[in-house]
Design a protein around this motif. Structure first.
Motif, PDB file in Angstrom:
ATOM      1  N   ASP A  57       0.857  -1.190   0.000  1.00  0.00           N
ATOM      2  CA  ASP A  57       0.000   0.000   0.000  1.00  0.00           C
ATOM      3  C   ASP A  57       0.885   1.230   0.000  1.00  0.00           C
ATOM      4  O   ASP A  57       1.483   1.585   1.013  1.00  0.00           O
ATOM      5  N   ARG A  58       0.995   1.888  -1.148  1.00  0.00           N
ATOM      6  CA  ARG A  58       1.896   3.033  -1.271  1.00  0.00           C
ATOM      7  C   ARG A  58       1.456   4.211  -0.407  1.00  0.00           C
ATOM      8  O   ARG A  58       2.271   5.036  -0.016  1.00  0.00           O
ATOM      9  N   SER A  59       0.168   4.315  -0.092  1.00  0.00           N
ATOM     10  CA  SER A  59      -0.304   5.434   0.717  1.00  0.00           C
ATOM     11  C   SER A  59       0.128   5.319   2.166  1.00  0.00           C
ATOM     12  O   SER A  59       0.004   6.274   2.923  1.00  0.00           O
TER      13      SER A  59
ATOM     14  N   SER B  86       3.463  -4.670  -7.263  1.00  0.00           N
ATOM     15  CA  SER B  86       2.897  -3.327  -7.317  1.00  0.00           C
ATOM     16  C   SER B  86       2.922  -2.813  -8.751  1.00  0.00           C
ATOM     17  O   SER B  86       3.955  -2.837  -9.423  1.00  0.00           O
ATOM     18  N   GLU B  87       1.771  -2.360  -9.242  1.00  0.00           N
ATOM     19  CA  GLU B  87       1.695  -1.857 -10.613  1.00  0.00           C
ATOM     20  C   GLU B  87       2.544  -0.601 -10.805  1.00  0.00           C
ATOM     21  O   GLU B  87       3.083  -0.368 -11.893  1.00  0.00           O
ATOM     22  N   GLN B  88       2.666   0.206  -9.769  1.00  0.00           N
ATOM     23  CA  GLN B  88       3.484   1.408  -9.891  1.00  0.00           C
ATOM     24  C   GLN B  88       4.948   1.076 -10.092  1.00  0.00           C
ATOM     25  O   GLN B  88       5.712   1.900 -10.588  1.00  0.00           O
TER      26      GLN B  88
ATOM     27  N   ALA C 158      -6.193   0.061  -5.640  1.00  0.00           N
ATOM     28  CA  ALA C 158      -5.480   0.728  -4.568  1.00  0.00           C
ATOM     29  C   ALA C 158      -6.370   0.836  -3.347  1.00  0.00           C
ATOM     30  O   ALA C 158      -7.600   0.803  -3.432  1.00  0.00           O
TER      31      ALA C 158
ATOM     32  N   THR D 204      -2.241   1.803 -10.409  1.00  0.00           N
ATOM     33  CA  THR D 204      -1.970   2.185  -9.031  1.00  0.00           C
ATOM     34  C   THR D 204      -2.309   1.055  -8.076  1.00  0.00           C
ATOM     35  O   THR D 204      -2.242   1.233  -6.864  1.00  0.00           O
TER      36      THR D 204
ATOM     37  N   SER E 294      -8.589   4.477  -5.777  1.00  0.00           N
ATOM     38  CA  SER E 294      -8.299   5.320  -6.939  1.00  0.00           C
ATOM     39  C   SER E 294      -8.132   4.471  -8.182  1.00  0.00           C
ATOM     40  O   SER E 294      -7.628   3.366  -8.137  1.00  0.00           O
TER      41      SER E 294
ATOM     42  N   ALA F 204      -6.765   3.938 -12.298  1.00  0.00           N
ATOM     43  CA  ALA F 204      -5.467   4.120 -12.929  1.00  0.00           C
ATOM     44  C   ALA F 204      -5.352   5.539 -13.449  1.00  0.00           C
ATOM     45  O   ALA F 204      -6.287   6.105 -14.000  1.00  0.00           O
ATOM     46  N   ALA F 205      -4.153   6.097 -13.269  1.00  0.00           N
ATOM     47  CA  ALA F 205      -3.888   7.403 -13.852  1.00  0.00           C
ATOM     48  C   ALA F 205      -3.633   7.227 -15.325  1.00  0.00           C
ATOM     49  O   ALA F 205      -3.356   6.145 -15.813  1.00  0.00           O
TER      50      ALA F 205
END
Length: 529
Positions: A155-157, A308-310, A274, A290, A278, A280-281
């Motif tokens: 979890d990047r957040s 992780s996709e990022q 995510a 994300t 959120s 995908a950007a």
């Protein structure tokens, strides 16, 4: 140097131990490994020898003590900044991985671990120092705790500096999952077309041998086997070879299918959104994930790989020679922290070629024509001469050696004429290598293909290229060619584009990563006085 402000959160985070059930699982695993030694001692030892009875007992006691010491000396903690692991007694190890370098989390539960509800958590990190390149392993925690750690670490957040105060210890919510692929048992037909078929011979052979050994049977004492051996010795050599080859192929096919079923049973590939939900950007119309790609598989040993996709830097479609003949392939992810074995980063089992390209497209959120199915540029004709020379040269030397051996040893003279068949096979191999050479630069990816026995099509994100290596041998200089290698922190660490024109290679590298090579290309001769 760490400031007091940075050190305070780490001091407030308590250390945790591995699950207490490891006090049973660890010694049991060690005893299983030492069981053959103990059986040999019990069977071959003399009746009055005390070592026959005491050695297995001593092995069991040592295994229990080692498990207790290992559990007592292993502790870990997860802070907002790092994952730390302290282990060992005589050789104390302290390992630490920054959370912003974590790329993959791999959960493994062998049969013994599954019986006790435990899992091993393997944390893969991006290459920094030597200690961080392979991440660390927690062996073992409860299955529920392993799943919670998987979600938390990816979890990047929740990384320090991005999560709200106090959020680092909260239990992460279970993300929404979208299924991208699942096992189809019709794919079992591709199992014999992989190199696992060779391992299958050994697996089935070992199983049969163990069965005879457990029953106390000696194959030479079985009348049917003796009669079969007698018949084979009186049959023509070609028929004997054909029978043995058919048996070997049958064993290989059965073994490969068994390995496939055990390895890929209940396979699922999902995309987990995510934690904040959120989407995908987008950048230039292309999706940048994300969330997390999650692969689950295995019958006896359950494995769960999360990427992780990022941090995903591309995809690779691998086609061995036999898989190509059966129109099969396998898709793998390109990311740091993945194991380097044959199945490292595998997003799916061997399957139809179209399915492999579809999974690559789904994983990268790109149209197949922009990645692994992009039309590739052919390499110059000089590359064909180089491929043929490298294929035919060693083969011609080998054939000449066989003829020389036949002249020196008359009994080997018959090997000479059959060895000439290697020359056309080598020529076909060289032609196929050239036919498979190609590259293209799409909007977001560098796509390259090479190989014959193992053909690989790589779609590497241009944003993931951190440098270039140019190689040019004396023969390449004479033909005006160069080989490039795109350096990246993901996958194998570098991906080659072989034998392109020297000017085209420099232009390709400069276009793939703008402004990286521009200063060197723009540098002209120094002005005269």
């Amino acid at each position: 140097m760490t400031s007091d402000t940075d050190a305070r959160p780490a001091l407030e985070t308590p250390w945790r131990r591995l699950d207490k059930r490891m006090l049973v699982v660890g010694p049991l695993g060690s005893l299983v490994r030492f069981l053959p030694v103990a059986l040999i001692v019990l069977v071959t030892g003399r009746g009055g020898d005390p070592m026959r009875l005491w050695l297995p007992v001593a092995i069991g006691v040592l295994a229990i003590l080692a498990g207790v010491v290992r559990w007592r000396t292993t502790q870990y903690r997860i802070t907002a900044e790092r994952v730390e692991l302290h282990s060992g007694w005589l050789r104390r190890q302290q390992r630490s991985v920054p959370r912003d370098r974590i790329r993959t989390v791999d959960l493994t539960a062998k049969l013994l671990h599954r019986v006790f509800g435990l899992s091993v958590v393997q944390i893969g990190a991006a290459s920094g120092s030597t200690a961080e390149s392979s991440g660390l392993s927690l062996d073992a925690v409860t299955t529920a705790e392993a799943e919670r750690l998987r979600r938390e670490l990816l979890d990047r957040s929740r990384v320090a500096g991005t999560a709200p105060a106090g959020d680092a210890v909260a239990d992460p919510p279970r993300p929404r999952a979208t299924e991208l692929a699942r096992l189809r048992w019709s794919w079992l037909r591709f199992a014999p077309l992989t190199f696992s078929a060779i391992a299958g011979v050994g697996a089935v052979g070992a199983a049969v041998f163990n069965l005879f050994d457990d029953l106390g049977l000696n194959p030479r004492d079985i009348t049917a086997v003796d009669d079969a051996t007698e018949r084979l010795t009186h049959t023509p050599i070609w028929l004997t070879v054909a029978v043995l080859a058919a048996i070997l192929v049958a064993v290989a096919v059965v073994g490969a299918m068994l390995l496939f079923a055990e390895r890929w049973y209940d396979y699922r590939l999902t995309r987990e959104a995510a934690a904040d939900g959120s989407a995908a950007a987008t950048s230039g119309g292309a999706g940048i994930g994300t969330g997390t790609l999650h692969v689950r598989r295995g019958l006896l040993t359950r494995r769960s790989l999360s990427v992780s996709e990022q941090r995903l830097r591309g995809a690779e479609v691998v086609e061995s020679l036999l898989l190509r003949a059966g129109r099969g392939a396998q898709c793998k992810a390109l990311s740091a922290g993945l194991s380097r074995d044959a199945q490292g980063g595998a997003l799916q089992p061997p399957c139809p070629r179209d399915e492999a390209h579809r999974v690559a497209s789904a994983a990268l959120r790109e149209h197949p024509q922009e990645i692994t199915l992009a039309p590739l540029r052919r390499h110059p004709r000089a590359a064909l001469l180089r491929r043929m020379t490298r294929a035919l040269g060693p083969t011609a030397v080998l054939v000449a050696g066989v003829f020389a051996a036949g002249a020196a040893v008359p009994g080997l003279a018959w090997l000479g004429p059959p060895s000439l068949l290697l020359l056309p096979l080598a020529a076909l191999l060289g032609l196929d290598r050239y036919r498979n050479l190609g590259h293209e630069l799409t909007s977001r990816h560098l796509v390259s293909r090479q190989g014959s026995v193992q053909r690989r099509t790589v779609a590497l994100q241009r944003a993931g290229v951190i440098g270039w290596t140019f190689r040019q041998s004396i023969f390449q200089r004479r033909s005006g060619m160069v080989s490039l290698e795109a350096i990246t922190a993901a996958g194998a660490g570098g991906y080659k584009v072989l034998d392109v024109g020297a000017a085209d290679g420099a232009a390709l590298a400069d276009a793939a990563v703008p402004h990286l090579l521009t200063p060197f290309l723009a540098t002209g001769p120094e002005p005269g006085p």
